[in-house]
Design a protein around this motif. Structure first.
Motif, short mmCIF file in Angstrom:
data_model
loop_
_atom_site.label_atom_id
_atom_site.label_comp_id
_atom_site.label_asym_id
_atom_site.label_seq_id
_atom_site.Cartn_x
_atom_site.Cartn_y
_atom_site.Cartn_z
N SER A 190 0.85 -1.19 0.00
CA SER A 190 0.00 0.00 0.00
C SER A 190 0.89 1.24 0.00
O SER A 190 2.12 1.15 0.02
N CYS A 191 0.26 2.40 0.02
CA CYS A 191 1.03 3.65 0.02
C CYS A 191 1.39 4.09 1.44
O CYS A 191 1.90 5.19 1.62
N ASP A 242 6.02 0.93 3.08
CA ASP A 242 7.17 1.43 2.34
C ASP A 242 8.47 1.13 3.08
O ASP A 242 9.47 0.70 2.48
N ARG A 293 10.14 5.36 -10.00
CA ARG A 293 8.69 5.38 -10.17
C ARG A 293 8.26 4.82 -11.51
O ARG A 293 7.21 4.21 -11.63
N ARG A 306 8.36 2.41 -6.86
CA ARG A 306 7.53 3.33 -6.09
C ARG A 306 6.25 3.67 -6.84
O ARG A 306 6.21 3.63 -8.06
N ARG A 307 5.23 4.02 -6.08
CA ARG A 307 3.92 4.32 -6.66
C ARG A 307 3.92 5.70 -7.29
O ARG A 307 4.49 6.65 -6.75
N ARG A 342 -1.90 6.91 -5.67
CA ARG A 342 -2.39 6.12 -4.53
C ARG A 342 -2.99 4.80 -4.98
O ARG A 342 -2.82 3.78 -4.31
#
Length: 253
Positions: free
Chosen positions: A56-57, A62, A140, A166-167, A170
């Motif tokens: 998740s974010c 992370d 990203r 990385r996102r 969201r």
């Protein structure tokens, strides 16, 4: 019949390096039966691109993902004696946290390129040079072509390239994008063990292997990296009702 051009022969030879069974290559075991027995070759292939993304974010997911890759790099560095290159366009790493996962600051070379394009170029040059024992990169946006190039140079140099995806949003799943990576992992923080006194126990993570070549996906709960970069299998939980009673506590990474 005309002979194939030299550059074509070289390209074909390089492509064969990612098609030969993983058993012919050096592997880095997790030393956890539940993981190594499900990985092709009995461990993580060293000469390959491996990707990981947070479930998740949230910051805890992370952090768990960051420390998961740090532990892998720390164990490879201990085995080969070389430094670890950490390339990121951000400047937010917490050195004491990395040391708790076995990655000492003295063993890390930091690179901070301006953008993802420059970052990928730095990785390729470093792997071709052969100085680092492992490479961790945070990006990203990485194209399928770029992941193929990283897989090829990693296979040529027998150096693990660990890419933290990385996102970009969201709701965006970083592992939803196509990739030539050998394995793709999704990491999340899990409730830590209850202690007999107030406090937080050893962190626990939900580790999901979302994809691997010549293998199946799986997921399991593990205890986070210790000071040597090693994961562990949690002890028996006992009564589940007692384990889940009260407010949920998450491990600090």
């Amino acid at each position: 019949m005309f002979a194939a051009p030299t550059n074509l022969q070289h390209s074909l030879a390089r492509l064969r390096t990612i098609a030969v069974p993983v058993a012919d290559y050096r592997v880095l075991p997790f030393e956890i039966q539940g993981i190594d027995s499900r990985l092709s070759g009995g461990g993580l292939r060293t000469g390959a691109l491996h990707e990981a993304a947070a479930h998740s974010c949230s910051l805890v997911d992370d952090a768990a993902t960051t420390l998961f890759l740090a532990g892998i790099a720390a164990r490879e560095s201990a085995r080969t004696g070389g430094p670890v290159l950490w390339a990121s366009c951000r400047n937010d790493l917490y050195a004491p946290g990395l040391e708790q996962a076995g990655l000492l600051s003295a063993n890390v070379i930091y690179a901070q390129p301006l953008d993802d394009a420059a970052l990928l170029a730095v990785i390729e040059d470093a792997v071709r040079d052969g100085t680092p024992s492992a490479v961790i990169a945070e990006a990203r946006q990485v194209s399928m072509v770029a992941t193929r190039r990283l897989q090829l140079v990693a296979a040529d140099a027998d150096i693990p390239v660990l890419l933290l995806r990385r996102r970009r949003g969201r709701e965006q799943d970083p592992l939803g994008e196509p990739s030539a990576a050998w394995t793709r992992w999704r990491i999340a923080s899990a409730p830590s063990e209850r202690l007999s006194v107030a406090g937080v126990g050893r962190p626990r993570w939900s580790v999901e292997l979302a994809r691997q070549r010549s293998g199946t996906s799986f997921s399991m709960i593990v205890e986070g990296c210790d000071e040597t970069g090693c994961l562990a299998v949690p002890a028996a939980l006992g009564h589940r009702t007692a384990e889940t009673a009260g407010p949920a506590r998450y491990a600090a990474a």
